[in-house]
Structure formats: structure tokens, C-alpha cells
Design a protein around this motif. Sequence first.
Motif, PDB file in Angstrom:
ATOM      1  N   ALA A   1       0.851  -1.198   0.000  1.00  0.00           N
ATOM      2  CA  ALA A   1       0.000   0.000   0.000  1.00  0.00           C
ATOM      3  C   ALA A   1       0.882   1.241   0.000  1.00  0.00           C
ATOM      4  O   ALA A   1       1.889   1.312   0.706  1.00  0.00           O
ATOM      5  CB  ALA A   1      -0.920  -0.001   1.213  1.00  0.00           C
ATOM      6  N   GLY A   2       0.523   2.192  -0.843  1.00  0.00           N
ATOM      7  CA  GLY A   2       1.276   3.431  -0.962  1.00  0.00           C
ATOM      8  C   GLY A   2       2.343   3.410  -2.043  1.00  0.00           C
ATOM      9  O   GLY A   2       2.861   4.447  -2.428  1.00  0.00           O
ATOM     10  N   GLU A   3       2.686   2.240  -2.550  1.00  0.00           N
ATOM     11  CA  GLU A   3       3.691   2.137  -3.611  1.00  0.00           C
ATOM     12  C   GLU A   3       3.037   2.298  -4.980  1.00  0.00           C
ATOM     13  O   GLU A   3       1.811   2.162  -5.118  1.00  0.00           O
ATOM     14  CB  GLU A   3       4.444   0.804  -3.519  1.00  0.00           C
ATOM     15  CG  GLU A   3       5.254   0.687  -2.243  1.00  0.00           C
ATOM     16  CD  GLU A   3       6.031  -0.613  -2.132  1.00  0.00           C
ATOM     17  OE1 GLU A   3       7.098  -0.581  -1.500  1.00  0.00           O
ATOM     18  OE2 GLU A   3       5.585  -1.645  -2.660  1.00  0.00           O
ATOM     19  N   THR A   4       3.844   2.608  -5.980  1.00  0.00           N
ATOM     20  CA  THR A   4       3.304   2.888  -7.313  1.00  0.00           C
ATOM     21  C   THR A   4       3.999   2.059  -8.386  1.00  0.00           C
ATOM     22  O   THR A   4       5.057   1.477  -8.162  1.00  0.00           O
ATOM     23  CB  THR A   4       3.483   4.381  -7.675  1.00  0.00           C
ATOM     24  OG1 THR A   4       4.871   4.675  -7.727  1.00  0.00           O
ATOM     25  CG2 THR A   4       2.795   5.279  -6.679  1.00  0.00           C
TER      26      THR A   4
ATOM     27  N   ILE B   1      -1.363   3.379  -8.481  1.00  0.00           N
ATOM     28  CA  ILE B   1      -1.077   3.550  -7.066  1.00  0.00           C
ATOM     29  C   ILE B   1      -1.790   2.451  -6.280  1.00  0.00           C
ATOM     30  O   ILE B   1      -3.005   2.270  -6.435  1.00  0.00           O
ATOM     31  CB  ILE B   1      -1.565   4.923  -6.549  1.00  0.00           C
ATOM     32  CG1 ILE B   1      -0.934   6.056  -7.372  1.00  0.00           C
ATOM     33  CG2 ILE B   1      -1.242   5.107  -5.078  1.00  0.00           C
ATOM     34  CD1 ILE B   1      -1.887   6.645  -8.347  1.00  0.00           C
ATOM     35  N   ILE B   2      -1.053   1.706  -5.463  1.00  0.00           N
ATOM     36  CA  ILE B   2      -1.674   0.712  -4.603  1.00  0.00           C
ATOM     37  C   ILE B   2      -2.206   1.462  -3.383  1.00  0.00           C
ATOM     38  O   ILE B   2      -1.445   1.998  -2.583  1.00  0.00           O
ATOM     39  CB  ILE B   2      -0.667  -0.382  -4.167  1.00  0.00           C
ATOM     40  CG1 ILE B   2       0.029  -0.992  -5.396  1.00  0.00           C
ATOM     41  CG2 ILE B   2      -1.368  -1.442  -3.325  1.00  0.00           C
ATOM     42  CD1 ILE B   2      -0.884  -1.550  -6.457  1.00  0.00           C
TER      43      ILE B   2
ATOM     44  N   GLU C   1      -7.622 -10.692   0.164  1.00  0.00           N
ATOM     45  CA  GLU C   1      -7.467 -10.940  -1.271  1.00  0.00           C
ATOM     46  C   GLU C   1      -7.867  -9.749  -2.128  1.00  0.00           C
ATOM     47  O   GLU C   1      -7.814  -9.809  -3.346  1.00  0.00           O
ATOM     48  CB  GLU C   1      -8.296 -12.163  -1.683  1.00  0.00           C
ATOM     49  CG  GLU C   1      -7.775 -13.455  -1.099  1.00  0.00           C
ATOM     50  CD  GLU C   1      -8.519 -14.665  -1.636  1.00  0.00           C
ATOM     51  OE1 GLU C   1      -9.225 -14.541  -2.651  1.00  0.00           O
ATOM     52  OE2 GLU C   1      -8.395 -15.731  -1.022  1.00  0.00           O
ATOM     53  N   GLN C   2      -8.292  -8.668  -1.504  1.00  0.00           N
ATOM     54  CA  GLN C   2      -8.734  -7.491  -2.263  1.00  0.00           C
ATOM     55  C   GLN C   2      -7.668  -6.405  -2.242  1.00  0.00           C
ATOM     56  O   GLN C   2      -7.080  -6.103  -1.206  1.00  0.00           O
ATOM     57  CB  GLN C   2     -10.035  -6.935  -1.690  1.00  0.00           C
ATOM     58  CG  GLN C   2     -10.617  -5.832  -2.531  1.00  0.00           C
ATOM     59  CD  GLN C   2     -11.942  -5.347  -1.981  1.00  0.00           C
ATOM     60  OE1 GLN C   2     -12.113  -5.201  -0.772  1.00  0.00           O
ATOM     61  NE2 GLN C   2     -12.879  -5.101  -2.869  1.00  0.00           N
ATOM     62  N   VAL C   3      -7.405  -5.848  -3.420  1.00  0.00           N
ATOM     63  CA  VAL C   3      -6.447  -4.758  -3.562  1.00  0.00           C
ATOM     64  C   VAL C   3      -7.168  -3.572  -4.182  1.00  0.00           C
ATOM     65  O   VAL C   3      -7.841  -3.716  -5.202  1.00  0.00           O
ATOM     66  CB  VAL C   3      -5.265  -5.173  -4.472  1.00  0.00           C
ATOM     67  CG1 VAL C   3      -4.309  -4.022  -4.667  1.00  0.00           C
ATOM     68  CG2 VAL C   3      -4.553  -6.390  -3.902  1.00  0.00           C
ATOM     69  N   LYS C   4      -7.059  -2.406  -3.563  1.00  0.00           N
ATOM     70  CA  LYS C   4      -7.639  -1.196  -4.137  1.00  0.00           C
ATOM     71  C   LYS C   4      -6.516  -0.430  -4.812  1.00  0.00           C
ATOM     72  O   LYS C   4      -5.453  -0.222  -4.214  1.00  0.00           O
ATOM     73  CB  LYS C   4      -8.299  -0.333  -3.064  1.00  0.00           C
ATOM     74  CG  LYS C   4      -9.555  -0.956  -2.503  1.00  0.00           C
ATOM     75  CD  LYS C   4     -10.257  -0.017  -1.566  1.00  0.00           C
ATOM     76  CE  LYS C   4     -11.528  -0.682  -1.040  1.00  0.00           C
ATOM     77  NZ  LYS C   4     -12.252   0.223  -0.138  1.00  0.00           N
TER      78      LYS C   4
END
Length: 74
Positions: free
Chosen positions: A8-11, A21-22, A28-31
Motif C-alpha cells: 500500500a502506498g507504492e506505485t 497507485i496501490i 485478497e482485495q487490492v484497491k
Amino acid sequence: MLILSRKAGETIWIGEDVEIIISEVKGEQVKIGIRAPRNIDIIRGELRQDISTSNTESVVKNLSLFTNENNRKQ
């Protein structure tokens, strides 16, 4: 296919114009967020498949109508 691990927060950048952008990872869910020029179409994979299937069905129906009209005129 390139497979990357991100937190999270990485691109991830695609070319000079598209940034992925993560935003959040939960189980199992990624926004993700996507920054891209307005002229680039962005569509979810399942919607693209649905549209493609719908378009194919429409063409087949229209061809069948055209074929039936030609058969009646002969």
C-alpha cells in the motif's frame, strides 16, 4: 507478463503518463488508483469481456435479420 509485488502506498508507472497507485490491501482485495491522461480509456476486465460478448451477439442477430430479409425477397 510482468508480475510485481507492491505494498500500500507504492506505485507502478506505465510509460511516462500512467501511474498505478496501490491504495489498500485487505486479504485478497487490492484497491488501486490510476492516474492517466483523459484520452486513455480505462475499463475493468470483466466489463470489457461483457461488452465484447454483447457486441458479438448484436452482430449475429443483425446478420440473421438481414439474411431472413434477403430470403423473403427471393
